[in-house]
Design an enzyme around this catalytic site. Structure first.
Site, mmCIF file in Angstrom:
data_model
loop_
_atom_site.group_PDB
_atom_site.id
_atom_site.type_symbol
_atom_site.label_atom_id
_atom_site.label_comp_id
_atom_site.label_asym_id
_atom_site.label_seq_id
_atom_site.Cartn_x
_atom_site.Cartn_y
_atom_site.Cartn_z
ATOM 1 N N SER A 151 29.759 9.167 5.856
ATOM 2 C CA SER A 151 29.544 9.917 4.616
ATOM 3 C C SER A 151 30.124 11.312 4.762
ATOM 4 O O SER A 151 30.117 11.891 5.860
ATOM 5 C CB SER A 151 28.044 10.037 4.321
ATOM 6 N N TYR A 164 20.541 12.787 8.189
ATOM 7 C CA TYR A 164 21.622 11.924 7.679
ATOM 8 C C TYR A 164 22.994 12.437 8.128
ATOM 9 O O TYR A 164 23.860 11.668 8.554
ATOM 10 C CB TYR A 164 21.509 11.908 6.154
ATOM 11 N N LYS A 168 25.603 10.347 10.414
ATOM 12 C CA LYS A 168 26.924 9.960 9.896
ATOM 13 C C LYS A 168 28.047 10.579 10.718
ATOM 14 O O LYS A 168 29.127 9.980 10.852
ATOM 15 C CB LYS A 168 27.037 10.346 8.418
HETATM 16 N N1 LIG Z 1 25.945 5.899 -2.655
HETATM 17 C C1 LIG Z 1 26.810 6.798 -2.210
HETATM 18 O O1 LIG Z 1 27.438 7.554 -2.983
HETATM 19 C C2 LIG Z 1 27.071 6.933 -0.732
HETATM 20 C C3 LIG Z 1 27.874 8.003 -0.292
HETATM 21 C C4 LIG Z 1 28.154 8.110 1.068
HETATM 22 C C5 LIG Z 1 27.668 7.149 1.951
HETATM 23 N N2 LIG Z 1 26.870 6.135 1.504
HETATM 24 C C6 LIG Z 1 26.394 5.148 2.477
HETATM 25 O O2 LIG Z 1 26.657 3.839 1.977
HETATM 26 C C7 LIG Z 1 25.683 2.914 2.512
HETATM 27 C C8 LIG Z 1 25.029 2.146 1.375
HETATM 28 O O3 LIG Z 1 24.323 3.066 0.548
HETATM 29 P P1 LIG Z 1 23.843 2.696 -0.928
HETATM 30 O O4 LIG Z 1 24.103 3.894 -1.762
HETATM 31 O O5 LIG Z 1 24.399 1.388 -1.335
HETATM 32 O O6 LIG Z 1 22.257 2.604 -0.693
HETATM 33 P P2 LIG Z 1 21.166 1.489 -1.171
HETATM 34 O O7 LIG Z 1 19.838 2.090 -0.891
HETATM 35 O O8 LIG Z 1 21.489 1.017 -2.549
HETATM 36 O O9 LIG Z 1 21.430 0.270 -0.168
HETATM 37 C C9 LIG Z 1 21.123 0.329 1.196
HETATM 38 C C10 LIG Z 1 20.542 -0.993 1.624
HETATM 39 O O10 LIG Z 1 20.272 -0.931 3.047
HETATM 40 C C11 LIG Z 1 19.079 -1.653 3.305
HETATM 41 N N3 LIG Z 1 18.490 -1.218 4.570
HETATM 42 C C12 LIG Z 1 17.871 -0.033 4.827
HETATM 43 N N4 LIG Z 1 17.406 -0.002 6.088
HETATM 44 C C13 LIG Z 1 17.771 -1.184 6.654
HETATM 45 C C14 LIG Z 1 17.592 -1.741 7.951
HETATM 46 N N5 LIG Z 1 16.934 -1.059 8.915
HETATM 47 N N6 LIG Z 1 18.104 -2.961 8.224
HETATM 48 C C15 LIG Z 1 18.762 -3.670 7.247
HETATM 49 N N7 LIG Z 1 18.935 -3.180 5.994
HETATM 50 C C16 LIG Z 1 18.454 -1.957 5.703
HETATM 51 C C17 LIG Z 1 18.191 -1.340 2.103
HETATM 52 O O11 LIG Z 1 17.151 -2.312 1.935
HETATM 53 C C18 LIG Z 1 19.206 -1.326 0.950
HETATM 54 O O12 LIG Z 1 19.265 -2.572 0.273
HETATM 55 C C19 LIG Z 1 24.715 3.755 3.323
HETATM 56 O O13 LIG Z 1 25.096 3.731 4.691
HETATM 57 C C20 LIG Z 1 24.918 5.142 2.758
HETATM 58 O O14 LIG Z 1 24.532 6.141 3.672
HETATM 59 C C21 LIG Z 1 26.563 6.009 0.187
#
Ligand SMILES: NC(=O)c1ccc[n+]([C@@H]2O[C@H](COP(=O)([O-])OP(=O)(O)OC[C@H]3O[C@@H](n4cnc5c(N)ncnc54)[C@H](O)[C@@H]3O)[C@@H](O)[C@H]2O)c1
Length: 296
Positions: A151, A164, A168
């Site tokens: 991220s 976080y 990351k």
């Molecule tokens: N949404 C964004 O704009 C954004 C930006 C930068 C990075 N990210 C990264 O992208 C990834 C996905 O994020 P998202 O926005 O889709 O979030 P989200 O919360 O929609 O999805 C994350 C999923 O991970 C699962 N999860 C959490 N802990 C877990 C574990 N210990 N074992 C297995 N599954 C687990 C959750 O149940 C959830 O379904 C993450 O790593 C996040 O840090 C997202």
């Protein structure tokens, strides 16, 4: 024929958001996918939901192959079962996408130890855990694709995210190490900083409708490419998505040097810093991130 025909992939945290779209995309390109998701809340607390099963049903309905797994990436033995599900069900493991994540945002002075440990455990330790189990199998096979979801919060810093951001940035560091260690066995390791409107970022919109270019599905095609045979020449790279653009980040490297034969005293550094390194100081933070511009 898709670009991942007959490959076997694990996508962690694939029940929701960005991971769900990655799983759907890999499956549509011909991969057999282990849809891992423990089904927790945004902060990592347990729920009764089973998003992994839902995504598998969606993949099956579209004619693809997928199997759910409900183990937590943060537990080393459990992470072994995630990779084991791929091997037991489909006979091999070619691709690992480390996407599972939680957030517990607080400023440093309000963040307690449990908030720090929980976020590190899922992102940083979880990424180590799955790859530690998968890499020996990939090495034996002479082929592997690792995509680690990082991220901008870790690459550039973000307010309220000590836990976080640390995790990351560590994922970026592990990606570089694995590119060096595993590259010679036909295994690539790359990192992607995605973006998209998910439950993790919905607060940034304060209830407003997200723009079309914040569809979380827009990340998946880049990850599918990195997971394919055609990306064999891409290793140890940090990529990102902004709007409809994919970007390549510069690897941190020295950009300026101040030198004095025999070394410096503190007084000499104080006197000369501003006229040498001081001319090259860099901004931190992700102020130009498109999501942040939408706040309020
Ligand atoms: N949404 C964004 O704009 C954004 C930006 C930068 C990075 N990210 C990264 O992208 C990834 C996905 O994020 P998202 O926005 O889709 O979030 P989200 O919360 O929609 O999805 C994350 C999923 O991970 C699962 N999860 C959490 N802990 C877990 C574990 N210990 N074992 C297995 N599954 C687990 C959750 O149940 C959830 O379904 C993450 O790593 C996040 O840090 C997202």
């Amino acid at each position: 024929m898709g670009i991942l025909e007959d490959r076997v992939a694990v996508v962690t945290g694939a029940g929701r958001g960005i991971g769900r779209d990655i799983a759907l995309c890999l499956a549509s390109e011909g991969a057999k996918v282990v849809v891992n998701d423990v089904g927790v809340s945004l902060g990592g607390e347990g729920t009764a939901e089973d998003p992994a099963a839902q995504v598998c049903a969606e993949i099956a309905a579209a004619g693809g192959q997928a199997v759910p797994n409900h183990d937590s990436v943060s537990d080393f033995e459990a992470a072994g079962r995630i990779i084991g599900t791929a091997v037991d069900t489909y006979g091999r493991i070619d691709i690992v996408v480390n996407n599972a994540g939680i957030v517990r945002d607080r400023t440093l002075v309000k963040m307690d130890e449990a908030d720090y440990d929980a976020v590190i455990a899922v992102h940083q330790k979880g990424t180590f855990n799955t790859v530690r189990h998968a890499a020996p199998l990939m090495k034996e096979a002479g082929y592997g694709r690792i995509v680690n979801i990082t991220s901008s919060a870790g690459l550039r810093g973000n307010f309220g995210q000590s836990n976080y951001g640390a995790a990351k940035a560590a994922i970026m560091g592990m990606t570089f190490v694995w590119a060096l260690e595993l590259g010679k066995y036909g295994i690539t390791s790359n990192a992607v900083a995605p973006a998209g409107f998910t439950r993790m970022t919905e607060g940034l919109y304060a209830g407003a409708e997200p723009p079309a270019d914040q569809d979380p599905a827009l990340n998946a095609p880049l990850i599918a490419f990195l997971a394919s045979e055609g990306a064999s020449y891409v290793n140890g790279q940090v990529l990102g998505r902004t709007g409809y653009a994919y970007t390549l980040f510069q690897t941190p490297r020295p950009i300026a040097t101040m030198y004095k034969d025999g070394g410096w005293t503190p007084e000499e550094v104080s006197e000369h810093f501003h006229e040498v390194l001081g001319l090259h100081l860099q901004p931190v933070g992700m102020g130009d991130h498109p999501l942040l511009g939408k706040k309020g």
